[in-house]
Design a protein around this motif. Structure first.
Motif, PDB file in Angstrom:
ATOM      1  N   GLY A 131       0.811  -1.212   0.000  1.00  0.00           N
ATOM      2  CA  GLY A 131       0.000   0.000   0.000  1.00  0.00           C
ATOM      3  C   GLY A 131       0.841   1.258   0.000  1.00  0.00           C
ATOM      4  O   GLY A 131       0.512   2.247  -0.681  1.00  0.00           O
ATOM      5  N   ALA A 132       1.941   1.246   0.764  1.00  0.00           N
ATOM      6  CA  ALA A 132       2.817   2.412   0.814  1.00  0.00           C
ATOM      7  C   ALA A 132       3.505   2.646  -0.527  1.00  0.00           C
ATOM      8  O   ALA A 132       3.605   3.788  -0.998  1.00  0.00           O
ATOM      9  CB  ALA A 132       3.857   2.231   1.914  1.00  0.00           C
ATOM     10  N   LEU A 133       3.980   1.577  -1.150  1.00  0.00           N
ATOM     11  CA  LEU A 133       4.686   1.708  -2.418  1.00  0.00           C
ATOM     12  C   LEU A 133       3.768   2.130  -3.558  1.00  0.00           C
ATOM     13  O   LEU A 133       4.214   2.738  -4.540  1.00  0.00           O
ATOM     14  CB  LEU A 133       5.378   0.392  -2.762  1.00  0.00           C
ATOM     15  CG  LEU A 133       6.548   0.010  -1.844  1.00  0.00           C
ATOM     16  CD1 LEU A 133       6.990  -1.426  -2.107  1.00  0.00           C
ATOM     17  CD2 LEU A 133       7.722   0.966  -2.043  1.00  0.00           C
TER      18      LEU A 133
ATOM     19  N   GLY B  68       3.713  12.065  -0.527  1.00  0.00           N
ATOM     20  CA  GLY B  68       2.925  13.246  -0.193  1.00  0.00           C
ATOM     21  C   GLY B  68       1.438  13.012  -0.202  1.00  0.00           C
ATOM     22  O   GLY B  68       0.665  13.930   0.110  1.00  0.00           O
ATOM     23  N   ASP B  69       1.002  11.802  -0.534  1.00  0.00           N
ATOM     24  CA  ASP B  69      -0.428  11.513  -0.622  1.00  0.00           C
ATOM     25  C   ASP B  69      -0.953  10.783   0.621  1.00  0.00           C
ATOM     26  O   ASP B  69      -2.016  10.191   0.588  1.00  0.00           O
ATOM     27  CB  ASP B  69      -0.720  10.666  -1.866  1.00  0.00           C
ATOM     28  CG  ASP B  69      -2.192  10.700  -2.246  1.00  0.00           C
ATOM     29  OD1 ASP B  69      -2.867  11.680  -1.877  1.00  0.00           O
ATOM     30  OD2 ASP B  69      -2.664   9.731  -2.881  1.00  0.00           O
ATOM     31  N   GLY B  70      -0.189  10.825   1.691  1.00  0.00           N
ATOM     32  CA  GLY B  70      -0.638  10.211   2.933  1.00  0.00           C
ATOM     33  C   GLY B  70      -1.275  11.240   3.843  1.00  0.00           C
ATOM     34  O   GLY B  70      -1.212  12.442   3.591  1.00  0.00           O
ATOM     35  N   PRO B  71      -1.882  10.795   4.936  1.00  0.00           N
ATOM     36  CA  PRO B  71      -2.522  11.714   5.880  1.00  0.00           C
ATOM     37  C   PRO B  71      -1.493  12.447   6.735  1.00  0.00           C
ATOM     38  O   PRO B  71      -0.308  12.110   6.746  1.00  0.00           O
ATOM     39  CB  PRO B  71      -3.377  10.778   6.739  1.00  0.00           C
ATOM     40  CG  PRO B  71      -2.638   9.483   6.708  1.00  0.00           C
ATOM     41  CD  PRO B  71      -2.051   9.382   5.324  1.00  0.00           C
ATOM     42  N   SER B  72      -1.953  13.440   7.472  1.00  0.00           N
ATOM     43  CA  SER B  72      -1.093  14.182   8.389  1.00  0.00           C
ATOM     44  C   SER B  72      -0.830  13.346   9.643  1.00  0.00           C
ATOM     45  O   SER B  72      -1.760  12.766  10.219  1.00  0.00           O
ATOM     46  CB  SER B  72      -1.757  15.508   8.769  1.00  0.00           C
ATOM     47  OG  SER B  72      -0.987  16.199   9.729  1.00  0.00           O
ATOM     48  N   LEU B  73       0.430  13.264  10.039  1.00  0.00           N
ATOM     49  CA  LEU B  73       0.812  12.532  11.247  1.00  0.00           C
ATOM     50  C   LEU B  73       1.676  13.432  12.120  1.00  0.00           C
ATOM     51  O   LEU B  73       2.390  14.310  11.617  1.00  0.00           O
ATOM     52  CB  LEU B  73       1.614  11.275  10.908  1.00  0.00           C
ATOM     53  CG  LEU B  73       0.950  10.181  10.078  1.00  0.00           C
ATOM     54  CD1 LEU B  73       1.946   9.044   9.857  1.00  0.00           C
ATOM     55  CD2 LEU B  73      -0.299   9.658  10.767  1.00  0.00           C
TER      56      LEU B  73
ATOM     57  N   ALA C  17      -3.808   1.236   5.966  1.00  0.00           N
ATOM     58  CA  ALA C  17      -2.515   1.102   6.625  1.00  0.00           C
ATOM     59  C   ALA C  17      -1.371   1.500   5.699  1.00  0.00           C
ATOM     60  O   ALA C  17      -0.386   2.113   6.129  1.00  0.00           O
ATOM     61  CB  ALA C  17      -2.333  -0.341   7.100  1.00  0.00           C
ATOM     62  N   GLY C  18      -1.521   1.186   4.408  1.00  0.00           N
ATOM     63  CA  GLY C  18      -0.484   1.540   3.446  1.00  0.00           C
ATOM     64  C   GLY C  18      -0.302   3.040   3.308  1.00  0.00           C
ATOM     65  O   GLY C  18       0.833   3.531   3.227  1.00  0.00           O
ATOM     66  N   ARG C  19      -1.398   3.779   3.289  1.00  0.00           N
ATOM     67  CA  ARG C  19      -1.296   5.244   3.171  1.00  0.00           C
ATOM     68  C   ARG C  19      -0.703   5.849   4.445  1.00  0.00           C
ATOM     69  O   ARG C  19       0.061   6.827   4.382  1.00  0.00           O
ATOM     70  CB  ARG C  19      -2.659   5.852   2.875  1.00  0.00           C
ATOM     71  CG  ARG C  19      -3.155   5.598   1.459  1.00  0.00           C
ATOM     72  CD  ARG C  19      -4.402   6.409   1.160  1.00  0.00           C
ATOM     73  NE  ARG C  19      -4.124   7.839   1.118  1.00  0.00           N
ATOM     74  CZ  ARG C  19      -5.064   8.789   1.047  1.00  0.00           C
ATOM     75  NH1 ARG C  19      -6.348   8.444   1.021  1.00  0.00           N
ATOM     76  NH2 ARG C  19      -4.732  10.055   1.005  1.00  0.00           N
ATOM     77  N   ILE C  20      -1.049   5.292   5.587  1.00  0.00           N
ATOM     78  CA  ILE C  20      -0.469   5.799   6.837  1.00  0.00           C
ATOM     79  C   ILE C  20       1.029   5.528   6.870  1.00  0.00           C
ATOM     80  O   ILE C  20       1.822   6.392   7.272  1.00  0.00           O
ATOM     81  CB  ILE C  20      -1.174   5.164   8.052  1.00  0.00           C
ATOM     82  CG1 ILE C  20      -2.619   5.668   8.151  1.00  0.00           C
ATOM     83  CG2 ILE C  20      -0.411   5.466   9.345  1.00  0.00           C
ATOM     84  CD1 ILE C  20      -3.444   5.005   9.240  1.00  0.00           C
ATOM     85  N   TRP C  21       1.440   4.341   6.428  1.00  0.00           N
ATOM     86  CA  TRP C  21       2.867   4.037   6.384  1.00  0.00           C
ATOM     87  C   TRP C  21       3.594   4.947   5.402  1.00  0.00           C
ATOM     88  O   TRP C  21       4.699   5.418   5.674  1.00  0.00           O
ATOM     89  CB  TRP C  21       3.074   2.572   6.022  1.00  0.00           C
ATOM     90  CG  TRP C  21       4.484   2.091   6.150  1.00  0.00           C
ATOM     91  CD1 TRP C  21       5.274   1.567   5.170  1.00  0.00           C
ATOM     92  CD2 TRP C  21       5.281   2.069   7.340  1.00  0.00           C
ATOM     93  NE1 TRP C  21       6.514   1.220   5.675  1.00  0.00           N
ATOM     94  CE2 TRP C  21       6.533   1.522   7.013  1.00  0.00           C
ATOM     95  CE3 TRP C  21       5.034   2.458   8.667  1.00  0.00           C
ATOM     96  CZ2 TRP C  21       7.550   1.361   7.938  1.00  0.00           C
ATOM     97  CZ3 TRP C  21       6.055   2.295   9.602  1.00  0.00           C
ATOM     98  CH2 TRP C  21       7.291   1.752   9.227  1.00  0.00           C
ATOM     99  N   ARG C  22       2.963   5.227   4.267  1.00  0.00           N
ATOM    100  CA  ARG C  22       3.525   6.160   3.298  1.00  0.00           C
ATOM    101  C   ARG C  22       3.759   7.528   3.951  1.00  0.00           C
ATOM    102  O   ARG C  22       4.811   8.155   3.769  1.00  0.00           O
ATOM    103  CB  ARG C  22       2.569   6.318   2.127  1.00  0.00           C
ATOM    104  CG  ARG C  22       2.907   7.404   1.111  1.00  0.00           C
ATOM    105  CD  ARG C  22       3.918   6.915   0.112  1.00  0.00           C
ATOM    106  NE  ARG C  22       5.278   7.251   0.467  1.00  0.00           N
ATOM    107  CZ  ARG C  22       6.342   6.769  -0.169  1.00  0.00           C
ATOM    108  NH1 ARG C  22       6.200   5.932  -1.154  1.00  0.00           N
ATOM    109  NH2 ARG C  22       7.548   7.123   0.185  1.00  0.00           N
ATOM    110  N   ALA C  23       2.786   7.974   4.741  1.00  0.00           N
ATOM    111  CA  ALA C  23       2.899   9.265   5.408  1.00  0.00           C
ATOM    112  C   ALA C  23       4.050   9.269   6.404  1.00  0.00           C
ATOM    113  O   ALA C  23       4.820  10.234   6.481  1.00  0.00           O
ATOM    114  CB  ALA C  23       1.590   9.608   6.112  1.00  0.00           C
ATOM    115  N   ALA C  24       4.183   8.184   7.179  1.00  0.00           N
ATOM    116  CA  ALA C  24       5.256   8.105   8.163  1.00  0.00           C
ATOM    117  C   ALA C  24       6.619   8.134   7.480  1.00  0.00           C
ATOM    118  O   ALA C  24       7.537   8.845   7.916  1.00  0.00           O
ATOM    119  CB  ALA C  24       5.094   6.833   9.000  1.00  0.00           C
ATOM    120  N   VAL C  25       6.759   7.377   6.412  1.00  0.00           N
ATOM    121  CA  VAL C  25       8.024   7.340   5.673  1.00  0.00           C
ATOM    122  C   VAL C  25       8.335   8.711   5.085  1.00  0.00           C
ATOM    123  O   VAL C  25       9.484   9.176   5.119  1.00  0.00           O
ATOM    124  CB  VAL C  25       7.960   6.265   4.572  1.00  0.00           C
ATOM    125  CG1 VAL C  25       9.152   6.380   3.625  1.00  0.00           C
ATOM    126  CG2 VAL C  25       7.910   4.870   5.193  1.00  0.00           C
TER     127      VAL C  25
END
Length: 255
Positions: free
Chosen positions: A164-166, A171-176, A196-204
């Motif tokens: 999901g992250a890949l 820049g398309d993840g939520p604010s953390l 979960a993939g978008r949240i991980w993308r945001a964290a990375v």
């Protein structure tokens, strides 16, 4: 043995002063004569592995005969192990704490040292002879582990998280709200309504942006980096590894 220390970065290759916590019988480098008591100050040689005395066992009998010397620190030694020793080289060591170690040819001017320290980047001597090092860091691995633990606890699968992250654009993840500069940790709250993939993308992405900022602070003093070698446990995460491409000429050692 470890203790409070002060490093004179102006000398060549540097004089290290360590507050001893054990009695040391000095054969070289000591300011206290042939034998000095526990807690005394001693000036150590700055070449790693050079003996500076031995513990006399007065404070800890099992330490009798232990040799006092200069060694470390871990990230700089790791850099030497993967060939990060030439001026312009950078080690990006992705562990619980992520360290960026830039090799520089001395001397750095007092103004450059002051500018570097003001930006949160330390200045010291590298383990490579005749080299100095600029070191900046963030608690990226700690923050990423906190996010990952929450996602896995919520029932997400690691492979699903990675995929999901890949597949999510940077820049398309939520604010953390991630803590990257302190060991005082507040409870982590992840946003609802996102995969979960978008949240991980945001964290990375958040970690990558902070690493970019640290590298920029280093390059403001030392100039453009020649090469960047990425290593450490988090470098094995696909999304984290992919995010390093934005740093430029990145290499990954085969170890």
């Amino acid at each position: 043995m470890e203790g409070p220390s002060a490093i004179d970065v102006r000398s060549t290759p540097g004089t290290v002063v360590v507050l001893r916590t054990l009695g040391v019988s000095a054969d070289q480098g000591s300011t206290g004569g042939a034998s000095t008591p526990a807690g005394a100050w001693v000036v150590l040689p700055s070449i790693a592995g050079t003996p500076a005395g031995a513990a006399d066992g007065s404070a800890l009998s099992s330490a009798r005969g232990a040799v006092l010397t200069v060694a470390g620190h871990d990230h700089l030694c790791a850099g030497a192990g993967v060939g990060v020793v030439a001026p312009g080289d950078v080690l990006d060591s992705c562990g619980t704490a992520e360290a960026l170690v830039r090799v520089v040819a001395p001397p750095l001017s007092p103004e450059d040292v002051g500018h570097s320290v003001a930006a949160g980047v330390t200045v010291g001597w590298h383990v490579g002879r005749g080299r100095q090092a600029l070191l900046g860091g963030v608690w990226s691995g700690l923050a990423l582990q906190e996010v990952l633990d929450e996602l896995l606890a919520g029932g997400a699968d690691r492979a699903e998280i990675q995929a999901g992250a890949l597949s999510t654009a940077p820049g398309d993840g939520p604010s953390l709200d991630l803590e990257l500069h302190s060991l005082e940790r507040a409870p982590l709250r992840l946003p609802d309504g996102f995969t979960a993939g978008r949240i991980w993308r945001a964290a990375v992405d958040i970690v990558a942006a902070e690493v970019d900022a640290v590298l920029q602070a280093i390059e403001e003093v030392a100039g453009p980096s020649r090469r960047i070698v990425v290593t450490g446990g988090w470098a094995h995460d696909e999304a984290v590894r992919a995010s390093k491409a934005r740093l430029g000429a990145v290499e990954a050692p085969p170890v």
